[in-house]
Every structure is written in structure tokens, then in C-alpha cells.
Design an enzyme around this catalytic site. Structure first.
Site, PDB file in Angstrom:
ATOM      1  N   LYS A  43      -9.766 -70.498  -9.166  1.00  0.00           N
ATOM      2  CA  LYS A  43     -10.928 -69.487  -8.898  1.00  0.00           C
ATOM      3  C   LYS A  43     -11.944 -70.440  -7.669  1.00  0.00           C
ATOM      4  O   LYS A  43     -12.713 -70.005  -6.615  1.00  0.00           O
ATOM      5  CB  LYS A  43     -11.697 -70.071 -10.223  1.00  0.00           C
ATOM      6  CG  LYS A  43     -10.998 -69.544 -11.433  1.00  0.00           C
ATOM      7  CD  LYS A  43     -12.356 -70.221 -12.773  1.00  0.00           C
ATOM      8  CE  LYS A  43     -11.485 -69.678 -14.088  1.00  0.00           C
ATOM      9  NZ  LYS A  43     -11.590 -69.572 -15.121  1.00  0.00           N
ATOM     10  N   GLN A  79     -15.347 -74.456 -17.665  1.00  0.00           N
ATOM     11  CA  GLN A  79     -14.287 -74.738 -17.849  1.00  0.00           C
ATOM     12  C   GLN A  79     -13.848 -74.979 -19.526  1.00  0.00           C
ATOM     13  O   GLN A  79     -13.700 -75.592 -20.086  1.00  0.00           O
ATOM     14  CB  GLN A  79     -13.397 -75.239 -17.040  1.00  0.00           C
ATOM     15  CG  GLN A  79     -11.486 -74.474 -16.910  1.00  0.00           C
ATOM     16  CD  GLN A  79     -11.485 -73.149 -17.526  1.00  0.00           C
ATOM     17  OE1 GLN A  79     -12.130 -72.426 -15.523  1.00  0.00           O
ATOM     18  NE2 GLN A  79     -10.696 -72.561 -17.936  1.00  0.00           N
ATOM     19  N   ASP A 133     -19.378 -66.168 -16.640  1.00  0.00           N
ATOM     20  CA  ASP A 133     -17.912 -65.718 -17.526  1.00  0.00           C
ATOM     21  C   ASP A 133     -18.769 -64.749 -18.567  1.00  0.00           C
ATOM     22  O   ASP A 133     -18.132 -64.520 -19.462  1.00  0.00           O
ATOM     23  CB  ASP A 133     -18.187 -67.313 -18.260  1.00  0.00           C
ATOM     24  CG  ASP A 133     -16.744 -67.473 -17.321  1.00  0.00           C
ATOM     25  OD1 ASP A 133     -15.838 -66.859 -17.091  1.00  0.00           O
ATOM     26  OD2 ASP A 133     -16.988 -68.348 -18.026  1.00  0.00           O
TER      27      ASP A 133
HETATM   28  N1  GUN Z   1     -10.871 -70.640 -20.488  1.00  0.00           N
HETATM   29  C1  GUN Z   1      -9.801 -69.593 -20.482  1.00  0.00           C
HETATM   30  N2  GUN Z   1     -10.215 -68.659 -19.776  1.00  0.00           N
HETATM   31  C2  GUN Z   1     -11.469 -69.196 -19.322  1.00  0.00           C
HETATM   32  C3  GUN Z   1     -12.688 -68.223 -19.087  1.00  0.00           C
HETATM   33  O1  GUN Z   1     -12.413 -66.952 -19.114  1.00  0.00           O
HETATM   34  N3  GUN Z   1     -13.676 -69.161 -19.033  1.00  0.00           N
HETATM   35  C4  GUN Z   1     -13.944 -70.298 -18.445  1.00  0.00           C
HETATM   36  N4  GUN Z   1     -15.022 -70.879 -18.924  1.00  0.00           N
HETATM   37  N5  GUN Z   1     -12.829 -71.156 -19.696  1.00  0.00           N
HETATM   38  C5  GUN Z   1     -12.058 -70.440 -20.380  1.00  0.00           C
END
Ligand code: GUN
Length: 295
Positions: free
Chosen positions: A54, A98, A121
Site C-alpha cells: 500500500k 490494518q 477503508d
Molecule cells: N485486512 C485485510 N483486508 C484489509 C483491508 O482492506 N483493510 C484493512 N484495514 N485491513 C485489511
């Protein structure tokens, strides 16, 4: 028949080019630099690699990105204080914590603490509520990426029987909701299967589109699908390690056998994954526009 492979890598590349131009325009015309912070608690290798990807993508697009890594025994209070700090930081337009978080931290409490306007998100209840109502909001990145893949591949969703496997808050539930709405890549008839579903295979056999997001490697096999099915595979399962120490990945779908019956299929890796990250960038740029009064 062998399926057309839907390349998330290629689609993501095209959208990233559009975003890069948008970021340049924001800088040149409005002196705005979108900013993203990613917060990772602990050392889960999969989460580490997602967060690194990311930040790398943000950097490549000209988005300011900050990466915070906290020890796995960080307290909930400390994490909440950090979120509060970034809620107030004008350089940061998007905050991503995350998931999953370590067990001693209440995930819901942390997600509720993020300013909904910085919730790139799309996990805050304000954004979830708006999504369900079909209002303008940040859409969760994986379902949003899947909608884009379906749209850009020309898959017909209106009136289609869509079977979604998995009822997570991140993929299954929002996916079901978005695809039943009156919107592009919507208007579908939805079946959502989960661990208590009696006969998942039977549901799959009548599906025009299957979206698999359960985290079980190669769960969906050729005998469970009909000719011409469209397969979206969200699974990223580590099934081993190569000699050079790289993780060997498999999706939730047995790609090799199912691709012989499907009309379209996403690979793992290179399918949904790159789209998730790209939609995060899109949401971050949207957040920066919103903060600058440019929406
Ligand atoms: N863990 C797995 N997929 C995601 C996501 O799209 N966002 C976040 N913050 N954590 C994740």
C-alpha cells in the site's frame, strides 16, 4: 472452453495511470497532496506485505504516505491516541488501520474512532450505513475493486444469480449489499453462503457469478460450477514456501480445473489483490479532494 483471465494487475495499472494524473493535477492546480497513513500493529507477515504494498503504491502515485508499525503488545489506549492524532493532522486525508488487530485490542472500538471523512477503508459505521442506503461514501476497497473488474470486463450483472462465499465485514457482507443495489455492476440476485450453509456446492452450481472470499485454498472445484460461470477469487492462501523463500499462494478456487468451465476468472495472485490497493488510493485521492472543498 477455457476462460478469459481477468487481469487485476492490468486493470489496476490503467486506474493507477488515471489516478497519477489526478494527483498531479491536484498539486499543480490546487497545491494539494493527498496523504495516507497506514498503521500496523504486530508482525503478521501477510499484513506486513499488504501494508508495504500500500505504501509503495501510494509513493509511486505521488501520494504522501506515512507508515507506522507498532509492537504487538501496544495497548488499545495508545492505538486510539494515535488515531486521534491523525484525525487532527491536516496532511493526512486517509487513515488505514490494518486488520486483523491483536486479540487484546477491540477492533470495533478502533474503527469507530477513525474520522469517517478519513475512513478510506470504508469500515466506519457511518460509511457502512451510507453504503447500505446507496449514498455517496467511501466504498470498502476489495468489493469496490471487484465491481470495477466486473464493469471493465463487461460482465453482465443485472438479473444475474450471484453466489458469494463468506460473510466477512470486509468482503462478503458489503459485496452482497453493493451488488443488489440499483447501480453499475449491481441489480443482481444475491445468495450469501457461510459456514452454516447446508449445501454450498448446490448454490454454486446454479450461479452465474461466484465470488469466493472464505480463506480456504481451492475450496471451489470444477464439479461445483456450471459452464460459463464468472469466477472472482478473493482468497489469498499461503500453501507453502518456494526454495527461494517466497510464499506460494492459492486462491479459494481450484484455478486449473475451474478455468476450463468458466467464461471469466481472476487469477491469484494478480486478480483482486492489486485492485484492493488501487481502490484505497482512489479513496485517498477522493478524501483529499473532499478536505480541500473540491468535490
Ligand atoms: N485486512 C485485510 N483486508 C484489509 C483491508 O482492506 N483493510 C484493512 N484495514 N485491513 C485489511
Amino acid at each position: 472452453m477455457s476462460a478469459t483471465i481477468i487481469s487485476g494487475t492490468e486493470t489496476a495499472k490503467a486506474i493507477r495511470e488515471e489516478l497519477k494524473q489526478e494527483v498531479t493535477d491536484l498539486l499543480v492546480k490546487h497545491q494539494v497532496v493527498p496523504g495516507l497513513v497506514t498503521i500496523l500493529v504486530g508482525e503478521d507477515p501477510a499484513s506486513q506485505s499488504y501494508v508495504a504494498a500500500k505504501n509503495k503504491t501510494a509513493h509511486a502515485l505521488g501520494i504522501h504516505s506515512e507508515q507506522v508499525t507498532l509492537a504487538k503488545d501496544t495497548s488499545e489506549a495508545d492505538l486510539l491516541a494515535l488515531v486521534a492524532k491523525y484525525n487532527q493532522d491536516p496532511k493526512i486525508h486517509g487513515i488505514l488501520v490494518q486488520l486483523p488487530l491483536p486479540k487484546h485490542i477491540n477492533e470495533t472500538k478502533v474503527l469507530y474512532a477513525i474520522d469517517p471523512l478519513k475512513d478510506v477503508d470504508g469500515f466506519h459505521p457511518v460509511n457502512v450505513g451510507k453504503m447500505v442506503l446507496g449514498e455517496q461514501c467511501y466504498l470498502p476497497c476489495t468489493p469496490h475493486g471487484i465491481l470495477e473488474l466486473l464493469l471493465r470486463s463487461g460482465v453482465q450483472t443485472s438479473g444475474a444469480e450471484v453466489v458469494i462465499l463468506g460473510r466477512s465485514n470486509i468482503v462478503g457482507k458489503p459485496m452482497a449489499n453493493l451488488m443488489l443495489q440499483k447501480r453499475p455492476a449491481g441489480n443482481a440476485t444475491i445468495t450469501l453462503c457461510h459456514t452454516r450453509t447446508k449445501d454450498m456446492a448446490e448454490h454454486c452450481r446454479r450461479a452465474d457469478i461466484i465470488i469466493a472470499a472464505v480463506g480456504v485454498p481451492k475450496l471451489v472445484t470444477a464439479d461445483m460450477v456450471k459452464e460459463g460461470v464468472v469466477i472472482i477469487d478473493v482468497g489469498v492462501n499461503r500453501i507453502g514456501m518456494s526454495e527461494s523463500g517466497k510464499a506460494i499462494l492459492a486462491g479459494d478456487v481450484d484455478f486449473d480445473s475451474v478455468k476450463e468451465k468458466a467464461s471469466f476468472i481472476t487469477p491469484v495472485p494478480g486478480g483482486v489483490g492489486p485492485m484492493t490497493i488501487t481502490m484505497l488510493m482512489k479513496n485517498t485521492v477522493q478524501a483529499a479532494r473532499q478536505a480541500a472543498g473540491l468535490l
